[in-house]
Every structure is written in C-alpha cells, then in structure tokens.
Design a protein around this motif. Sequence first.
Motif, mmCIF file in Angstrom:
data_model
loop_
_atom_site.group_PDB
_atom_site.id
_atom_site.type_symbol
_atom_site.label_atom_id
_atom_site.label_comp_id
_atom_site.label_asym_id
_atom_site.label_seq_id
_atom_site.Cartn_x
_atom_site.Cartn_y
_atom_site.Cartn_z
ATOM 1 N N GLU A 140 -2.038 7.735 -6.146
ATOM 2 C CA GLU A 140 -2.999 8.054 -5.099
ATOM 3 C C GLU A 140 -2.483 7.660 -3.713
ATOM 4 O O GLU A 140 -3.199 7.108 -2.883
ATOM 5 N N GLY A 141 -1.188 7.919 -3.494
ATOM 6 C CA GLY A 141 -0.590 7.699 -2.184
ATOM 7 C C GLY A 141 -0.173 6.272 -1.892
ATOM 8 O O GLY A 141 0.393 6.005 -0.833
ATOM 9 N N ARG A 142 -0.424 5.344 -2.823
ATOM 10 C CA ARG A 142 -0.031 3.950 -2.615
ATOM 11 C C ARG A 142 1.142 3.602 -3.528
ATOM 12 O O ARG A 142 1.176 4.029 -4.687
ATOM 13 N N PRO A 143 2.109 2.820 -3.034
ATOM 14 C CA PRO A 143 3.286 2.506 -3.845
ATOM 15 C C PRO A 143 2.942 1.574 -5.005
ATOM 16 O O PRO A 143 2.045 0.731 -4.908
ATOM 17 N N GLY A 153 -7.715 -8.875 -8.696
ATOM 18 C CA GLY A 153 -8.349 -9.658 -7.665
ATOM 19 C C GLY A 153 -7.663 -9.471 -6.321
ATOM 20 O O GLY A 153 -6.799 -8.606 -6.142
ATOM 21 N N ASN A 154 -8.040 -10.335 -5.381
ATOM 22 C CA ASN A 154 -7.492 -10.284 -4.030
ATOM 23 C C ASN A 154 -6.903 -11.658 -3.707
ATOM 24 O O ASN A 154 -7.500 -12.435 -2.972
ATOM 25 N N PRO A 155 -5.727 -11.969 -4.278
ATOM 26 C CA PRO A 155 -5.161 -13.310 -4.098
ATOM 27 C C PRO A 155 -4.733 -13.549 -2.662
ATOM 28 O O PRO A 155 -4.383 -12.599 -1.943
ATOM 29 N N PRO A 156 -4.742 -14.797 -2.225
ATOM 30 C CA PRO A 156 -4.262 -15.111 -0.877
ATOM 31 C C PRO A 156 -2.747 -14.955 -0.771
ATOM 32 O O PRO A 156 -2.059 -14.807 -1.774
ATOM 33 N N TRP A 157 -2.267 -14.994 0.451
ATOM 34 C CA TRP A 157 -0.836 -14.951 0.760
ATOM 35 C C TRP A 157 -0.168 -13.660 0.298
ATOM 36 O O TRP A 157 0.964 -13.647 -0.152
ATOM 37 N N GLN A 158 -0.891 -12.553 0.433
ATOM 38 C CA GLN A 158 -0.278 -11.262 0.153
ATOM 39 C C GLN A 158 0.526 -10.817 1.372
ATOM 40 O O GLN A 158 0.312 -11.254 2.492
ATOM 41 N N GLY A 159 1.460 -9.896 1.111
ATOM 42 C CA GLY A 159 2.233 -9.315 2.203
ATOM 43 C C GLY A 159 2.599 -7.895 1.855
ATOM 44 O O GLY A 159 2.581 -7.501 0.689
ATOM 45 N N GLY A 160 2.959 -7.106 2.854
ATOM 46 C CA GLY A 160 3.373 -5.736 2.601
ATOM 47 C C GLY A 160 2.204 -4.779 2.515
ATOM 48 O O GLY A 160 1.041 -5.125 2.726
ATOM 49 N N ALA A 161 2.530 -3.530 2.166
ATOM 50 C CA ALA A 161 1.525 -2.472 2.102
ATOM 51 C C ALA A 161 0.615 -2.665 0.897
ATOM 52 O O ALA A 161 1.005 -3.270 -0.104
ATOM 53 N N PRO A 162 -0.626 -2.152 0.961
ATOM 54 C CA PRO A 162 -1.505 -2.202 -0.211
ATOM 55 C C PRO A 162 -0.856 -1.490 -1.401
ATOM 56 O O PRO A 162 -0.219 -0.453 -1.245
ATOM 57 N N LEU A 163 -1.016 -2.080 -2.587
ATOM 58 C CA LEU A 163 -0.343 -1.584 -3.777
ATOM 59 C C LEU A 163 -1.308 -0.894 -4.719
ATOM 60 O O LEU A 163 -2.508 -1.188 -4.734
ATOM 61 N N ALA A 164 -0.766 -0.007 -5.539
ATOM 62 C CA ALA A 164 -1.523 0.617 -6.616
ATOM 63 C C ALA A 164 -1.174 -0.079 -7.928
ATOM 64 O O ALA A 164 -0.059 -0.574 -8.107
#
Length: 556
Positions: free
Chosen positions: A420-423, A351-362
Amino acid sequence: MVRLLFLLLCLALPAQAQRQMVVAAHPMAAEAGLAMLRAGGSAIDAAIAAQAMLALVEPQASGLGGGALMLHWDANTRHLAAWDGRETAPAAAGPGLFLRDGQPMGFYEAAVGGRAVGVPGAIRMLEAAHRRHGKLPWAQLFAPAIAASEAGFPVTARLAAQVAADADRLRRDPQARAYFLPEGRPLAEGARLRNPALAATLRAIAEGGADALHRGPIAAEIAGAVRGHANPGLLTTDDLAGYAPMEREAVCGPYRGFTICSMPPPSSGGVAVLQIFGLLAHQDMLVDPRGVDAAHLLGEAGRIAFADRNRYLADADHVPVPVRGLLDPTYLTIRAQLLDRDRALAAPRPGNPPWQGGAPLASQPPQPEHGTSHLSIVDAAGNAVALTTTIEDAFGARVMVRGFLLNNELTDFSFLPEVEGRPVANRVGPAKRPRSSMAPSIVFGPDGQPVVVVGSAGGSRIIGHVAQTLVAMLDWGMEPQAAVALPRVGALNATLELEAGTGAAALAPALEARGFPVEVRVMNSGLTAIRLLRGPEGVRLLGGADPRRDGVALGD
C-alpha cells in the motif's frame, strides 16, 4: 555394535555432566564436539567440530553453504558476544528479486535454484570466533567430519523420509540427484552414505581456512552453479570474497530475577522472545504446563510479539529498527495490557514503540520459513555457546557443490518490497542480511552466571519453541529434557498453533471458544538445551535434546 550400545545407553539415561556438555541434533555431531572438549578444546572448538559433522549427517538443515547466528559467553572475561554469520544478498540484488510481472513468486518457484542463494557466512563467522576463543588448532576441528565423510554414516529414518518427500526437487540438480537418489531411488534408512567430495572440501577448509570456501576454485564453482542455473541467481565471486561476519551486542531483558539474552537484528528471534517475556512478566504463570491457560498465555503473548516483528524487524545495518523502543519496559507494560486471560485479541496490531526513525513502514505479509539446526555447548572452563545454523528450507536451494548444499536464504526477505505504498523493512537490498527468526539464547541468574543455554530449529516457529521451553524451565521448574519434549504450543503470526498427535491438539476447541484462530499441525522443532545448576559441590549440567529429531546430549 559397541558404539550403538553406548549411544542407546546415553539416550536412556538422564543427560547429566559435571564438567562439559554438547547437545546436538545428531549423535555424531555431539560426539565430534565432545571429542574436542576432551582434547582440551573450548566451547567454540566443539561448535566448529559439531557444525562440520552436521554438514555431513544433517545436510538438509545446515552446512558449509549456509549461515549461522551464535551467542558466546566468555567465562574468564564475563563477556557475552553475539556473532552474526548470517548470509547476505549479492551486491546486484534489488527489491524486485522475487517479483514476476509485479506479483510475488511462489515460494518454491523462488527457493529452488540459484535465485535465492545468499552469500554463505557460517564458516567465515566461526573462523573469526575461533581466532578469539579457540584453543585447539583449526585443522584439528575438522578431522572427525573428514574421517566420517570418507567412511560414511548410516542414513537415519528422518533423513531418508525427508529425501523421499523432496525427491522431485532434488532430482533437478545433477550432484544432488547422484548423492541423495542413487540409482534414481531415494536413500534408504540404514544405508551407508559416503561423501568424499565433502571430505575434500573440509580438508581444503582445514588447511586454508574460510578463504578456501570464499576464494579460489570452490568459490568459482559456487558462483557458477548459482548464475548458471535454470533459475539463475546473482551471486558472484566478488560477493563471496567480500563477505564479513559481524560481532554484535546481544539483546537482553529481565524476567523474574533472571536475565534472558538472545540474538539482535538481523534476527527477529531475540527481540520477539524478549517481548514475549516482557508481556508474560505481568502474568501469573503458575498454571498447568499442558493446560489451556498455558497455551492461551503463550499464544497470545506470541501473537502480540509477532505483530511488532512483522512491522519493525529487519537488518538494522540497512533500515532503522527501533530495538530499544520494542524492548522498553514502559512500552512492554502498555502492550501487556492487551493480554486478556479469558479472551484472545481479534487481530493483534503492531504497537507504536518509542525511538523510531525513518519512513513509516508496512507490515510484511506472512511467508514460509523452514530448516535449521541448533547446538548448545558448555565447556570445562564455563564458556558457553548457543549456535543456530541453517540453509533455510529443507535441502536449501537443492543445488549441490563440492559435497554440500547451497542455501535458499534470500527467501527470508519479503517478496513484496512495499505494501500500500509503504516500504517493508525486510525488503531485498544489496549486501543486506535477510531477517531471521533464529533465537540462540543464554539465560543468566542473579549472580550473572549462565543458568540456561538453549535454541531451536523451526523457521519462524523458533520464537515460540524457545519461549515455551524457557517458561518450562524458569517458571515451571522442568529439567531440560522434559521442557524440550513438551507438546508444542505457540503463535505463528496471528494463528495459535498446536502440535498434532499430542495433548496440545485436544486444547483446540477450548482455545477456539476463547477467540483464537487455531491450527493443529506437525511441529518439527529441533530444540537443544543445557541447564546449569550450581551448588556446594560445583556445577551440574543437565541436557535435553528434542525427541522430534535424532539429537542427543553428551558430556563428562
């Protein structure tokens, strides 16, 4: 003979107590813990004595060379603490630790030897907790395990079978070979196994505290065994000396008038278990505990939780982990709409939980997790401990030092640092703690008092084992022994797993018809649980030990 008859009687009767109880994966560990309680010790004292004994009698699962995560309830201050004794990566470890020519290594190529050995943390963490909550002298807690190491213990059928199954890997290490394969043959069931080297190590820890393990000659031998192995690792004496346990805040969530609390990151176990209950809270769980609807609900809630786990959960001291968002009631209500009682999701997505931080993750690709043991303890003062302890895979790194095995815990990191280029959040990093699935849990009633202490072994399957057992007690009213003995049903990533050789396996066709990817397999759970029932005459304790292992519940 008298002791054997006593243990058989304990196993035959319902495990009940009025004052105090220890549930462990081996009778000698439960006995050691109960001896401390009878001497006036606290739940922490009992946990340390039981953990020391497990290092002898269940060496394939835990011990001095591994880590542990623990919830501790202080009945006097009404404070719940989450103690983190998770192993850490060496300071020199980097994202490519498990890559070869840019590709991930095979699991056992990585796990066996020094490469995957993390800095052990169990004893250092227990020492810190003892300073806060112990009542008996530190040295006294190791006396039962020292005596048993010198006198020996009878090898169980389970230990003998695991040694035989892993003989080829154990044979590669001289100390492990001499101990587990005497005269070149695997240990036989019933053989008396002595470990004077472990007795000496335990005596050193009893006299010198955790420093005896983390500094000096034992630490030097650990680092030498890791770095000098044919599959060398990066652990140094500085890494061992610098290890520090952490006291963290437990994660908690509501469920039908109860409050379920468990372990925060670096474990994914607590968050995933709470997510499962956040989804099931929107469902009617009054179903046949052994039926297809129960399996459907537990499996689908677990599959949805695993999708989030694989994307977001890791060591929150090193990467942003949106724990608050993952457990947010509104977010869980949205996620709960995915759960259809008639049809499984084709492929649960994070899902897309609130209060995320940092770069998009894989999302981390699936990889094996194994091993572990669990202790559930309540003392006469009402203090409670849920302690999950591990060296990761069975027999850990298959490297033995001073009578104990070293962990292969670093294989709990993602072998691939990016996809795919994401950490990947759970990639290897210096001094980072690998993601765990351990879920030591304590459930509180509406009055704020503990009503359940529970946890399990089983790698990433721990999440499903604990969730199913809690549903059995909280929704279906089962006593602990019946709950831990249920045929195991649970998700592992996107797959719904059913325990082979039980009634659960017969559910496979119906679940496949609902769209589930199903696997029928052996489930080596290792649950221990205590239920606290309060009435006019005081507290009654009911214990349950997983029949798949050698455990027992003992109390007064």
